[in-house]
Design an enzyme around this catalytic site. Sequence first.
Site, short mmCIF file in Angstrom:
data_model
loop_
_atom_site.label_atom_id
_atom_site.label_comp_id
_atom_site.label_asym_id
_atom_site.label_seq_id
_atom_site.Cartn_x
_atom_site.Cartn_y
_atom_site.Cartn_z
N TYR A 59 58.84 52.68 -4.59
CA TYR A 59 58.34 51.45 -3.96
C TYR A 59 59.47 50.45 -3.87
O TYR A 59 60.16 50.19 -4.86
CB TYR A 59 57.20 50.84 -4.78
N GLU A 61 59.27 47.23 -1.79
CA GLU A 61 58.88 46.09 -0.95
C GLU A 61 59.94 45.01 -1.03
O GLU A 61 60.45 44.69 -2.11
CB GLU A 61 57.52 45.54 -1.38
N ASP A 211 62.87 46.72 24.94
CA ASP A 211 62.34 47.87 24.20
C ASP A 211 63.10 49.11 24.69
O ASP A 211 62.79 49.65 25.75
CB ASP A 211 60.84 47.98 24.47
N THR A 237 62.88 53.21 18.92
CA THR A 237 62.40 54.25 18.00
C THR A 237 63.60 55.13 17.70
O THR A 237 64.55 55.20 18.46
CB THR A 237 61.26 55.09 18.58
N LYS A 240 63.44 59.60 19.48
CA LYS A 240 63.43 60.12 20.87
C LYS A 240 64.85 60.58 21.20
O LYS A 240 65.34 61.51 20.57
CB LYS A 240 62.89 59.04 21.81
N ARG A 246 61.10 60.33 12.75
CA ARG A 246 60.07 59.50 13.39
C ARG A 246 60.09 58.10 12.78
O ARG A 246 59.96 57.95 11.56
CB ARG A 246 58.72 60.17 13.15
N1 DSN Z 1 54.23 57.73 22.73
C1 DSN Z 1 55.57 57.37 23.13
C2 DSN Z 1 55.98 58.07 24.37
O1 DSN Z 1 55.58 59.21 24.50
O2 DSN Z 1 56.69 57.53 25.18
C3 DSN Z 1 55.73 55.93 23.24
O3 DSN Z 1 55.27 55.33 22.09
#
Ligand code: DSN
Length: 435
Positions: A59, A61, A211, A237, A240, A246
């Site tokens: 933990y 925080e 974004d 993110t 990707k 993730r």
């Molecule tokens: N679910 C993602 C995508 O497939 O683009 C975006 O959050």
Amino acid sequence: MDETVNPSRLASLAGDPEVASLVEQEFDRQSRSLQLIASENFTSEAVLEATGTVLTNKYSEGYPHRRYYGGNRVIDEVEDLARNRLAALFGADHANVQPHAGAAANLAVYQALLDPGDTVLAMRLDHGGHLTHGSPASITSKFWRFVDYGVTPRDDESPSSERIDFDEVRDRAKSERPRLIVAGATAYPRVIDAEQFREIADEVGALLMFDMAHVAGLVAGGVHPSPVPHADVVTLTTHKTLRGPRGGAILSCAEHAKAIDSAVFPGLQGGPLEHVIAAKAVAFKEAATPAFAQYARDVVANAAVLGAALADEGIRPVTGGTDNHLLLVDLRDFDPKLTGKEAQEVLDLAGITLNRNQIPGDPRSPFVTSGLRLGSAAETTAGMGADEMREIASLLGRSLRNRGDAAAQDVIRDRVRTLCGAFPPYPDPRGVRPA
Ligand code: DSN
């Protein structure tokens, strides 16, 4: 990919054969079918291992050197490493690596920069925006007033067809006076010009959030211009095109650093996932290498070949092609009766994994759709190149044209398995190559 094998990953699950079997089944699915979902990738073995470490037990925080629990000396170093690597990778003043996901990163930015009821200008969901860009189905639209912009209508004679309509962005910004403008998309195949968004934001005194969830790896690899010098805040993110575990992250200028950190914790989340943060650190180091820059170039080149080959099959890429890793295709010219939903299901059975997606101006619902979204990031990681992209387009076209013919689908599925067998994303932990 790294050839080392870690057989203990599944061996340690020997006491739980149900979970072990499910992991193996998913391993087989990923290895024996084509992974074309534009938001997915295959992480390195090192990233996988970092997520499976004892860091999950702790933990922590708070933030490095300001924690609410004892015992965080090592964890502080892990998180410092991750945020320093991320800030250096993109040349940002400040990085927050704690968001559990891209949606949480976006929510934290809104919470940091806005008051409830403030107006936000963002891309329409059915033109490529994300749920957290103000969809009525998202909690974002309950707290803030979202207004939208979209893309220009389809015009096959025009090179600016189906691209972000900056005249509309400016007009909407002037009439709605948003406090925040959101650039970035989840289903847009072209470079998004952060500089133009910055100009418009400055004209109306708005903040700018970019974004870059989808294109973060392409930015890191130098094949998509960086929004960092132009935006007040950039969200991403890590799983990707960036090819990490993730999760999400936020980059900001120094002015917003404190507000962003407070919005993530304690504003939105509790304890950070330090095992995932360690894996993020691993991915950020990988993304700073020349090999990753080459990977990013290959991703874009493969997507372009795939788009051209799909067009040859009569499957029209929206905007006529792609600048990045993804393609949005309009099925209506190919077969007006074929929906995205049916196409996704047919292709799934053939071992071609992708997702249905609305196209701009889609007459069908988001559940049915007239389009598909595909990406090249994962299979490029597995080592596929231009020849394989052309074969994928051919298999996809054949599968859709022969969708009532079980024998034809069997032949296609066999060929997909053979193709994937030649490009295994991971060494098989059981010592068995995909058949
Ligand atoms: N679910 C993602 C995508 O497939 O683009 C975006 O959050």
